[in-house]
Design a protein around this motif. Sequence first.
Motif, PDB file in Angstrom:
ATOM      1  N   ALA A  44      86.820 102.391  88.882  1.00  0.00           N
ATOM      2  CA  ALA A  44      87.723 103.257  88.116  1.00  0.00           C
ATOM      3  C   ALA A  44      87.581 102.992  86.615  1.00  0.00           C
ATOM      4  N   PHE A  45      87.413 101.724  86.245  1.00  0.00           N
ATOM      5  CA  PHE A  45      87.205 101.371  84.839  1.00  0.00           C
ATOM      6  C   PHE A  45      85.939 102.026  84.301  1.00  0.00           C
ATOM      7  N   ALA A  46      84.835 101.942  85.057  1.00  0.00           N
ATOM      8  CA  ALA A  46      83.570 102.518  84.610  1.00  0.00           C
ATOM      9  C   ALA A  46      83.679 104.033  84.454  1.00  0.00           C
ATOM     10  N   ARG A  47      84.404 104.661  85.372  1.00  0.00           N
ATOM     11  CA  ARG A  47      84.574 106.110  85.288  1.00  0.00           C
ATOM     12  C   ARG A  47      85.453 106.494  84.098  1.00  0.00           C
ATOM     13  N   GLU A  48      86.538 105.749  83.905  1.00  0.00           N
ATOM     14  CA  GLU A  48      87.500 106.098  82.859  1.00  0.00           C
ATOM     15  C   GLU A  48      86.879 106.056  81.471  1.00  0.00           C
ATOM     16  N   ILE A  49      86.086 105.037  81.197  1.00  0.00           N
ATOM     17  CA  ILE A  49      85.513 104.905  79.850  1.00  0.00           C
ATOM     18  C   ILE A  49      84.108 105.494  79.769  1.00  0.00           C
ATOM     19  N   LYS A  50      83.627 106.067  80.891  1.00  0.00           N
ATOM     20  CA  LYS A  50      82.278 106.643  80.953  1.00  0.00           C
ATOM     21  C   LYS A  50      81.254 105.612  80.462  1.00  0.00           C
ATOM     22  N   LEU A  51      81.228 104.487  81.145  1.00  0.00           N
ATOM     23  CA  LEU A  51      80.371 103.367  80.782  1.00  0.00           C
ATOM     24  C   LEU A  51      78.901 103.792  80.750  1.00  0.00           C
ATOM     25  N   THR A  52      78.227 103.475  79.648  1.00  0.00           N
ATOM     26  CA  THR A  52      76.814 103.825  79.520  1.00  0.00           C
ATOM     27  C   THR A  52      75.935 102.701  80.065  1.00  0.00           C
ATOM     28  N   GLU A  53      74.665 103.016  80.316  1.00  0.00           N
ATOM     29  CA  GLU A  53      73.740 102.002  80.800  1.00  0.00           C
ATOM     30  C   GLU A  53      73.561 100.881  79.780  1.00  0.00           C
ATOM     31  N   THR A  54      73.520 101.248  78.511  1.00  0.00           N
ATOM     32  CA  THR A  54      73.363 100.244  77.452  1.00  0.00           C
ATOM     33  C   THR A  54      74.553  99.294  77.421  1.00  0.00           C
ATOM     34  N   GLU A  55      75.763  99.841  77.520  1.00  0.00           N
ATOM     35  CA  GLU A  55      76.971  99.004  77.522  1.00  0.00           C
ATOM     36  C   GLU A  55      77.029  98.124  78.764  1.00  0.00           C
ATOM     37  N   TRP A  56      76.642  98.688  79.885  1.00  0.00           N
ATOM     38  CA  TRP A  56      76.618  97.928  81.139  1.00  0.00           C
ATOM     39  C   TRP A  56      75.656  96.756  81.027  1.00  0.00           C
ATOM     40  N   GLN A  57      74.458  97.001  80.446  1.00  0.00           N
ATOM     41  CA  GLN A  57      73.478  95.936  80.285  1.00  0.00           C
ATOM     42  C   GLN A  57      73.973  94.870  79.310  1.00  0.00           C
ATOM     43  N   ARG A  58      74.657  95.286  78.254  1.00  0.00           N
ATOM     44  CA  ARG A  58      75.210  94.316  77.304  1.00  0.00           C
ATOM     45  C   ARG A  58      76.252  93.426  77.991  1.00  0.00           C
ATOM     46  N   GLY A  59      77.028  94.016  78.882  1.00  0.00           N
ATOM     47  CA  GLY A  59      78.007  93.233  79.628  1.00  0.00           C
ATOM     48  C   GLY A  59      77.332  92.213  80.526  1.00  0.00           C
ATOM     49  N   ILE A  60      76.272  92.610  81.198  1.00  0.00           N
ATOM     50  CA  ILE A  60      75.532  91.695  82.061  1.00  0.00           C
ATOM     51  C   ILE A  60      74.911  90.578  81.228  1.00  0.00           C
TER      52      ILE A  60
END
Length: 277
Positions: A38-54
Motif C-alpha cells: 500500500a505504501f508503494a502504491r500510495e507514493i507511486k514508488l519509482t524503480e530508482t527510489e526502490w533501488q536507493r532504499g535497497i
Amino acid sequence: MRNLDEMTITQAVLAKNSGIGDARLCEIMTSLVQNLHAFAREIKLTETEWQRGIDFLAQAGAANTADRQQFALISHVLGLSTLVLAQNDRKPVGCTETAAFHVAPEQTPVLLEAGADFGADPNTAKGYLHGAVLDVQGHAIPHAVLEVHRACTHDNGAIDRALLPVDEGGRYHLCTALPDNQHIPHDGPAGQLLAALNRPHWRPAHFKFTVGATGYQRLTTHVFREGDPYLDADPLFGVRSSLITEWQWHSGGMTPAGTVSNDPFYTLAFDFVLAKE
C-alpha cells in the motif's frame, strides 16, 4: 502464478504465505505485505527510489557492529522503537515511565560502593544523585539491581556503566559529573538519514538507568536534565515530561556525602517506582 501486475501481486504474495504454520508470524507477514505494498502504491514508488532504499539497507548492514547498531538507530530515528515501547508499557499509574530498550552491556559494569564518585570530570561541577527504588504503594524494594549508564560526548560514543548498591531501605546515592548532551553515532547510514531529514544528531543530557528486582518488571529509562536545548529535538524520541529533572545548584558548603565543598555543586533526588510482574 503468472502474469501478475500491480493489482494482483499483493494477493498472490498473501496466498503464497498462507501456509505459514506459525499463526503469529502469519499475522505479522500478512500485515507487513499489505502495508508495504500500500505504501508503494500510495507514493507511486519509482524503480530508482526502490533501488536507493535497497542500497541504504545494504549500507546499514555493512556498517552494523556491536557498538554501532545501525538498524536499531534507524528504528529509533523513525520513531518505531518509541511506538513499540509505548504500546507495550502497560503499568499502574505512578510507575516510572520506560524510555529506552534494555540492551545487555557487552562488558561487566563496574560495581561501585555507596556514594562513590562515578564519572568524575574536573571540568564539570559535581552532582550528588540520590533516591530510592519503590513499589507503587511507596514501599521500599530492598537490594534492587540498579545500573547506571553515563552518556559521554567522546567521539567514540563510549558510555560508562556501573552497578549501584541499593540498601535494605531501597536507597541509593552516588556522586557524579553532571550529564551533558551527547551525539548519537552519525557517521553511518542512520546519521545520513538524520542529515537528509534535516534533524540534529544530538541527544539531551541524561543518565540511563536499568532497574530490576525479583517479582517486578525490569525498568529501563532515562533521567533528563531540565534546560537542555535538545529536550524537544531528541532524535530518538525518548523524552518524557515525568523524566525531566532539575538539578539544584549550591554555591558550596556541606555536600550530601558529608564533606565540605568550597566549589559549587548540584543535587538531585529521584525515585524509581517499579510495577509488579
